[in-house]
Write a protein that holds these residues in place. Structure first.
Motif, PDB file in Angstrom:
ATOM      1  N   ALA A  32      34.879  36.761  40.104  1.00  0.00           N
ATOM      2  CA  ALA A  32      35.979  36.819  39.133  1.00  0.00           C
ATOM      3  C   ALA A  32      36.327  38.276  38.838  1.00  0.00           C
ATOM      4  CB  ALA A  32      35.565  36.103  37.843  1.00  0.00           C
ATOM      5  N   PHE A  33      37.641  38.576  38.843  1.00  0.00           N
ATOM      6  CA  PHE A  33      38.110  39.948  38.629  1.00  0.00           C
ATOM      7  C   PHE A  33      38.884  40.052  37.322  1.00  0.00           C
ATOM      8  CE2 PHE A  33      37.908  39.307  43.217  1.00  0.00           C
ATOM      9  CZ  PHE A  33      37.184  40.424  43.629  1.00  0.00           C
ATOM     10  N   GLU A  34      38.619  41.114  36.575  1.00  0.00           N
ATOM     11  CA  GLU A  34      39.386  41.415  35.358  1.00  0.00           C
ATOM     12  C   GLU A  34      39.723  42.903  35.385  1.00  0.00           C
ATOM     13  OE1 GLU A  34      40.963  40.036  32.663  1.00  0.00           O
ATOM     14  OE2 GLU A  34      41.377  42.145  32.210  1.00  0.00           O
ATOM     15  N   GLN A  35      41.003  43.197  35.140  1.00  0.00           N
ATOM     16  CA  GLN A  35      41.421  44.603  35.236  1.00  0.00           C
ATOM     17  C   GLN A  35      40.917  45.455  34.058  1.00  0.00           C
ATOM     18  OE1 GLN A  35      45.712  44.683  35.277  1.00  0.00           O
ATOM     19  NE2 GLN A  35      45.886  43.451  33.427  1.00  0.00           N
ATOM     20  N   HIS A  36      40.678  44.810  32.902  1.00  0.00           N
ATOM     21  CA  HIS A  36      40.131  45.538  31.746  1.00  0.00           C
ATOM     22  C   HIS A  36      38.724  45.000  31.467  1.00  0.00           C
ATOM     23  CE1 HIS A  36      44.033  47.317  31.139  1.00  0.00           C
ATOM     24  NE2 HIS A  36      44.608  46.141  31.012  1.00  0.00           N
ATOM     25  N   GLU A  37      38.300  45.044  30.207  1.00  0.00           N
ATOM     26  CA  GLU A  37      37.026  44.422  29.828  1.00  0.00           C
ATOM     27  C   GLU A  37      37.338  43.143  29.061  1.00  0.00           C
ATOM     28  OE1 GLU A  37      34.009  45.435  30.878  1.00  0.00           O
ATOM     29  OE2 GLU A  37      35.182  46.900  32.016  1.00  0.00           O
ATOM     30  N   PRO A  38      36.534  42.085  29.195  1.00  0.00           N
ATOM     31  CA  PRO A  38      36.843  40.816  28.515  1.00  0.00           C
ATOM     32  C   PRO A  38      36.997  41.002  26.997  1.00  0.00           C
ATOM     33  CG  PRO A  38      35.099  40.512  30.128  1.00  0.00           C
ATOM     34  CD  PRO A  38      35.360  41.993  30.069  1.00  0.00           C
ATOM     35  N   GLY A  39      38.041  40.362  26.449  1.00  0.00           N
ATOM     36  CA  GLY A  39      38.306  40.487  25.014  1.00  0.00           C
ATOM     37  C   GLY A  39      39.179  41.688  24.672  1.00  0.00           C
ATOM     38  N   ALA A 161      30.019  32.079  32.259  1.00  0.00           N
ATOM     39  CA  ALA A 161      30.297  32.094  33.702  1.00  0.00           C
ATOM     40  C   ALA A 161      29.202  32.860  34.437  1.00  0.00           C
ATOM     41  CB  ALA A 161      31.672  32.730  33.960  1.00  0.00           C
ATOM     42  N   ARG A 162      28.831  34.008  33.865  1.00  0.00           N
ATOM     43  CA  ARG A 162      27.763  34.811  34.495  1.00  0.00           C
ATOM     44  C   ARG A 162      26.460  34.016  34.549  1.00  0.00           C
ATOM     45  NH1 ARG A 162      29.638  39.655  31.490  1.00  0.00           N
ATOM     46  NH2 ARG A 162      30.493  41.105  33.026  1.00  0.00           N
ATOM     47  N   VAL A 163      26.118  33.388  33.412  1.00  0.00           N
ATOM     48  CA  VAL A 163      24.865  32.624  33.354  1.00  0.00           C
ATOM     49  C   VAL A 163      24.875  31.514  34.407  1.00  0.00           C
ATOM     50  CG1 VAL A 163      23.553  30.998  31.906  1.00  0.00           C
ATOM     51  CG2 VAL A 163      24.346  33.166  30.949  1.00  0.00           C
ATOM     52  N   ALA A 164      26.054  30.930  34.634  1.00  0.00           N
ATOM     53  CA  ALA A 164      26.164  29.842  35.619  1.00  0.00           C
ATOM     54  C   ALA A 164      26.236  30.373  37.059  1.00  0.00           C
ATOM     55  CB  ALA A 164      27.392  28.996  35.310  1.00  0.00           C
ATOM     56  N   GLY A 165      26.225  31.694  37.211  1.00  0.00           N
ATOM     57  CA  GLY A 165      26.122  32.260  38.561  1.00  0.00           C
ATOM     58  C   GLY A 165      27.353  32.979  39.073  1.00  0.00           C
ATOM     59  N   ALA A 166      28.427  33.064  38.278  1.00  0.00           N
ATOM     60  CA  ALA A 166      29.627  33.766  38.752  1.00  0.00           C
ATOM     61  C   ALA A 166      29.359  35.274  38.829  1.00  0.00           C
ATOM     62  CB  ALA A 166      30.796  33.498  37.810  1.00  0.00           C
ATOM     63  N   ARG A 167      29.939  35.889  39.846  1.00  0.00           N
ATOM     64  CA  ARG A 167      29.910  37.359  39.920  1.00  0.00           C
ATOM     65  C   ARG A 167      31.153  37.861  39.217  1.00  0.00           C
ATOM     66  NH1 ARG A 167      29.889  37.941  46.098  1.00  0.00           N
ATOM     67  NH2 ARG A 167      30.215  35.698  46.011  1.00  0.00           N
ATOM     68  N   VAL A 168      30.984  38.621  38.163  1.00  0.00           N
ATOM     69  CA  VAL A 168      32.120  39.065  37.341  1.00  0.00           C
ATOM     70  C   VAL A 168      32.330  40.560  37.570  1.00  0.00           C
ATOM     71  CG1 VAL A 168      32.972  39.347  34.994  1.00  0.00           C
ATOM     72  CG2 VAL A 168      31.711  37.270  35.618  1.00  0.00           C
ATOM     73  N   VAL A 169      33.537  40.900  38.002  1.00  0.00           N
ATOM     74  CA  VAL A 169      33.857  42.294  38.309  1.00  0.00           C
ATOM     75  C   VAL A 169      34.927  42.735  37.314  1.00  0.00           C
ATOM     76  CG1 VAL A 169      34.637  43.876  40.114  1.00  0.00           C
ATOM     77  CG2 VAL A 169      33.469  41.741  40.751  1.00  0.00           C
ATOM     78  N   THR A 170      34.556  43.604  36.372  1.00  0.00           N
ATOM     79  CA  THR A 170      35.524  44.036  35.362  1.00  0.00           C
ATOM     80  C   THR A 170      36.025  45.444  35.679  1.00  0.00           C
ATOM     81  OG1 THR A 170      33.829  44.920  33.906  1.00  0.00           O
ATOM     82  CG2 THR A 170      34.431  42.599  33.607  1.00  0.00           C
ATOM     83  N   GLY A 171      37.087  45.837  34.993  1.00  0.00           N
ATOM     84  CA  GLY A 171      37.667  47.156  35.237  1.00  0.00           C
ATOM     85  C   GLY A 171      38.224  47.283  36.642  1.00  0.00           C
ATOM     86  N   THR A 172      38.588  46.166  37.238  1.00  0.00           N
ATOM     87  CA  THR A 172      39.040  46.168  38.638  1.00  0.00           C
ATOM     88  C   THR A 172      40.289  45.318  38.768  1.00  0.00           C
ATOM     89  OG1 THR A 172      36.789  46.440  39.424  1.00  0.00           O
ATOM     90  CG2 THR A 172      38.366  45.549  40.999  1.00  0.00           C
ATOM     91  N   VAL A 186      41.817  38.659  49.014  1.00  0.00           N
ATOM     92  CA  VAL A 186      42.082  39.217  47.688  1.00  0.00           C
ATOM     93  C   VAL A 186      41.796  40.717  47.774  1.00  0.00           C
ATOM     94  CG1 VAL A 186      41.389  39.179  45.253  1.00  0.00           C
ATOM     95  CG2 VAL A 186      41.452  37.049  46.571  1.00  0.00           C
ATOM     96  N   ARG A 187      42.819  41.527  47.504  1.00  0.00           N
ATOM     97  CA  ARG A 187      42.657  42.978  47.663  1.00  0.00           C
ATOM     98  C   ARG A 187      42.578  43.662  46.306  1.00  0.00           C
ATOM     99  NH1 ARG A 187      43.568  44.239  52.939  1.00  0.00           N
ATOM    100  NH2 ARG A 187      44.783  42.659  54.083  1.00  0.00           N
ATOM    101  N   THR A 188      41.608  44.562  46.172  1.00  0.00           N
ATOM    102  CA  THR A 188      41.546  45.467  45.023  1.00  0.00           C
ATOM    103  C   THR A 188      41.565  46.889  45.585  1.00  0.00           C
ATOM    104  OG1 THR A 188      39.152  45.718  45.020  1.00  0.00           O
ATOM    105  CG2 THR A 188      40.046  43.824  43.820  1.00  0.00           C
ATOM    106  N   ALA A 189      41.614  47.870  44.668  1.00  0.00           N
ATOM    107  CA  ALA A 189      41.591  49.256  45.137  1.00  0.00           C
ATOM    108  C   ALA A 189      40.281  49.547  45.861  1.00  0.00           C
ATOM    109  CB  ALA A 189      41.760  50.193  43.946  1.00  0.00           C
ATOM    110  N   ASP A 190      39.223  48.785  45.520  1.00  0.00           N
ATOM    111  CA  ASP A 190      37.899  49.064  46.083  1.00  0.00           C
ATOM    112  C   ASP A 190      37.611  48.325  47.377  1.00  0.00           C
ATOM    113  OD1 ASP A 190      37.429  50.576  43.825  1.00  0.00           O
ATOM    114  OD2 ASP A 190      36.632  48.849  42.712  1.00  0.00           O
ATOM    115  N   GLY A 191      38.432  47.335  47.716  1.00  0.00           N
ATOM    116  CA  GLY A 191      38.119  46.624  48.951  1.00  0.00           C
ATOM    117  C   GLY A 191      38.774  45.260  49.020  1.00  0.00           C
ATOM    118  N   VAL A 192      38.238  44.473  49.952  1.00  0.00           N
ATOM    119  CA  VAL A 192      38.837  43.182  50.265  1.00  0.00           C
ATOM    120  C   VAL A 192      37.780  42.105  50.075  1.00  0.00           C
ATOM    121  CG1 VAL A 192      39.670  41.809  52.210  1.00  0.00           C
ATOM    122  CG2 VAL A 192      40.508  44.135  51.878  1.00  0.00           C
ATOM    123  N   THR A 193      38.168  41.007  49.451  1.00  0.00           N
ATOM    124  CA  THR A 193      37.265  39.863  49.278  1.00  0.00           C
ATOM    125  C   THR A 193      37.936  38.662  49.916  1.00  0.00           C
ATOM    126  OG1 THR A 193      36.502  40.775  47.170  1.00  0.00           O
ATOM    127  CG2 THR A 193      36.040  38.447  47.582  1.00  0.00           C
TER     128      THR A 193
END
Ligand SMILES: Cc1cc2nc3c(=O)[nH]c(=O)nc-3n(C[C@H](O)[C@H](O)[C@H](O)COP(=O)(O)OP(=O)(O)OC[C@H]3O[C@@H](n4cnc5c(N)ncnc54)[C@H](O)[C@@H]3O)c2cc1C
Length: 377
Positions: A32-39, A161-172, A186-193
């Motif tokens: 899961a990708f979030e461009q800022h921080e949750p909240g 989500a994290r506890v259930a095993g999701a990989r959470v990528v914030t600030g991206t 799925v492309r981010t500035a850091d790479g491709v998923t």
């Protein structure tokens, strides 16, 4: 090319955080990708509180969605140890045939919400803060309404989500989503998923990725306090949606929780809105911008000082019919959850579950055809 995960979730706001939680809780391999921080306060889900109503005047089928959402908010309260949904009940006031009253009653009758219809005298007796009610108007009390805490709820869903095993990528920030016959890049500035399916829960940014007729626009959130010697806390001013006396407009809001938040009052957002670029929103509060809501407060609530104590900007995303968009889109590998139209936070945990059910091909807990993004062609 092999897959890096089964599902990518793009945007961890109200709906995306719950979608990531619900997908991971069902055993999906989620990134899961979030461009800022949750909240954070750059999207559509900040500002300390959101109204929760069950007898939803916007559509009768929102009743089972709100009730499922409440169950899931309570699960997140258990998991996080925080109070996320404070029950207050809610009062809707308007003419008997108005959208506020007729819509609330239709939803309540369709799904057995034990609302109470009360006349003008009874409103004044039980809710003195609402003593100003025009002739011919009535009230509907929704005992299941309340106030949600959006920032804490989003963080709790991301943690779950994290506890259930999701990989959470914030600030991206995700910059491109490219579906094809075999998967989605799925492309981010850091790479491709590379994933099998993607969930787009990017709120006001959704139409960067999915061709939907969404209109992100700027709204103000405004807070008030009681006049000296008057009371306006949640006990005397629970959640409300009501016509302004003598005016052809509504206000919505709730009373104060002392030490936590002030009284919130906002105007109903009917009529045309000005589309904004969510990356270039004017966050400055300009002189005179709060005059409209201050005038509405002065006309409605004698106990409130009609000067804002705080104000902030927020982004709302309208759809043409003001219902949300949840489900598969132009491409079967792309599922969307958004189009808040100003009333989706209360439902967000359950909308996240619906998104997960669409992605995994599971039976949905409710017939959500009225939210199908493909209804817009
Ligand atoms: C003024 C106002 C009052 C409201 N009042 C109520 C209310 O009382 N009750 C109610 O139920 N609802 C209410 N709403 C609606 C509700 O609060 C939210 O607007 C709605 O829940 C939005 O949720 P969302 O998940 O669609 O979007 P958001 O919560 O904005 O989440 C979208 C997320 O996607 C992220 N994102 C976007 N693009 C990218 C990208 N490229 N890469 C990575 N991340 C990205 C964003 O940073 C954001 O975190 C109100 C809305 C407003 C604006």
């Amino acid at each position: 090319m092999g897959l890096d995960a089964q599902v990518a979730v793009v945007g961890l706001g109200a709906i995306g955080s719950s979608a990531a939680w619900q997908l991971a809780a069902r055993g999906a391999d989620v990134v899961a990708f979030e461009q800022h921080e949750p909240g954070h306060d750059r999207g559509g889900s900040h500002g300390v509180t959101r109204l929760f109503r069950v007898a939803c005047l916007e559509h009768p089928t929102l009743v089972p969605i709100a009730r499922r959402a409440r169950t899931l908010w309570r699960e997140l309260e258990e998991a996080s140890g925080q109070d996320l949904l404070h029950a207050t009940g809610g009062l809707m006031i308007g003419e008997p045939g108005s959208r506020i009253v007729a819509g609330t009653l239709l939803a309540a009758r369709t799904h057995g919400v034990p609302v109470e219809e009360i006349d003008r005298a009874e409103i004044a007796r039980r809710f003195p803060a609402h003593a100003r009610v025009d002739d011919g108007q009535v009230g509907v009390w929704d005992p299941e309404a309340g106030v949600l805490r959006p920032e804490a709820a989003i963080r709790a869903a991301v943690d779950a989500a994290r506890v259930a095993g999701a990989r959470v990528v914030t600030g991206t920030r995700v910059v491109a989503i490219e579906p094809d016959d075999d998967g989605v890049t799925v492309r981010t500035a850091d790479g491709v998923t590379r994933v099998a399916q993607v969930v787009v829960t990017a709120g006001p940014w959704i139409d960067r990725f999915v061709p939907l007729p969404l209109v992100p626009h700027r709204q103000l959130l405004t807070w008030f306090r009681a006049r000296p010697g008057e009371r306006a806390d949640l006990d005397v001013l629970p959640v409300f949606v009501r016509r302004v006396p003598g005016r052809d407009t509504w206000v919505w809001g709730h009373g104060a929780m002392p030490g936590v938040f002030d009284v919130k009052v906002g105007p109903e957002f009917d009529g045309p809105v000005e589309r904004v670029d969510p990356d270039a929103v004017d966050r400055t509060i300009h002189p005179g911008e709060t005059a409209l809501v201050e005038d509405l407060v002065a006309a409605t609530f004698p106990a409130l000082a009609p000067t804002v104590t705080a104000v902030t900007t927020c982004l709302m995303t309208h759809t043409p019919d003001q219902q949300f968009t949840v489900g598969p889109t132009h491409h079967p590998r792309v599922v969307v959850g958004g189009g808040c139209s100003g009333h989706s936070f209360k439902h967000a945990s359950a909308l996240g579950e619906l998104v997960a059910q669409h992605v995994l091909g599971d039976p949905r807990f409710v017939d959500d055809g009225f939210l199908d993004p493909r209804r817009f062609g």
